[in-house]
Motif scaffolding. Sequence first.
Motif, short mmCIF file in Angstrom:
data_model
loop_
_atom_site.label_atom_id
_atom_site.label_comp_id
_atom_site.label_asym_id
_atom_site.label_seq_id
_atom_site.Cartn_x
_atom_site.Cartn_y
_atom_site.Cartn_z
N VAL A 19 0.85 -1.20 0.00
CA VAL A 19 0.00 0.00 0.00
C VAL A 19 0.88 1.25 0.00
O VAL A 19 0.63 2.21 -0.75
CB VAL A 19 -0.97 0.00 1.21
N TRP A 20 1.91 1.25 0.81
CA TRP A 20 2.83 2.38 0.91
C TRP A 20 3.53 2.62 -0.43
O TRP A 20 3.61 3.75 -0.91
CB TRP A 20 3.86 2.12 2.01
N ARG A 25 4.22 5.69 -5.49
CA ARG A 25 4.23 5.67 -6.95
C ARG A 25 3.17 6.61 -7.52
O ARG A 25 3.42 7.36 -8.45
CB ARG A 25 3.98 4.25 -7.47
N LYS A 26 2.00 6.60 -6.91
CA LYS A 26 0.92 7.47 -7.38
C LYS A 26 1.29 8.94 -7.19
O LYS A 26 1.06 9.77 -8.08
CB LYS A 26 -0.38 7.16 -6.62
N GLN A 27 1.87 9.28 -6.04
CA GLN A 27 2.28 10.66 -5.78
C GLN A 27 3.33 11.11 -6.80
O GLN A 27 3.26 12.21 -7.34
CB GLN A 27 2.81 10.79 -4.36
N LYS A 28 4.31 10.26 -7.05
CA LYS A 28 5.37 10.59 -8.01
C LYS A 28 4.77 10.75 -9.41
O LYS A 28 5.13 11.68 -10.15
CB LYS A 28 6.44 9.48 -8.00
N THR A 57 8.99 4.71 -16.65
CA THR A 57 9.71 3.77 -15.78
C THR A 57 8.97 3.44 -14.51
O THR A 57 9.18 2.37 -13.94
CB THR A 57 11.12 4.29 -15.42
N ILE A 58 8.11 4.35 -14.05
CA ILE A 58 7.39 4.07 -12.79
C ILE A 58 6.02 3.48 -13.01
O ILE A 58 5.39 3.00 -12.08
CB ILE A 58 7.29 5.31 -11.89
N ASN A 59 5.52 3.51 -14.24
CA ASN A 59 4.21 2.92 -14.54
C ASN A 59 4.30 1.53 -15.07
O ASN A 59 5.14 0.90 -15.31
CB ASN A 59 3.43 3.79 -15.52
#
Length: 59
Positions: A19-20, A25-28, A57-59
């Motif tokens: 969850v963290w 990831r969502k915030q970034k 890269t984060i998605n």
Amino acid sequence: MDKMKVTYEVMLGLAAEMVWDEALRKQKSEKLYLEIDKALATGDEVAFRSLTDELRTIN
């Protein structure tokens, strides 16, 4: 019974970590979208390409 409790606590810890990680990831991702919008608005192609590469890269 103690082994079951330990297993439950480990699983709970892993779930919390997931969850963290998703929240970070969502915030970034949201921050990158805002920066991409700014790059588009100002016509900064270099920043746009860099930011979209980072977003991939984060998605």
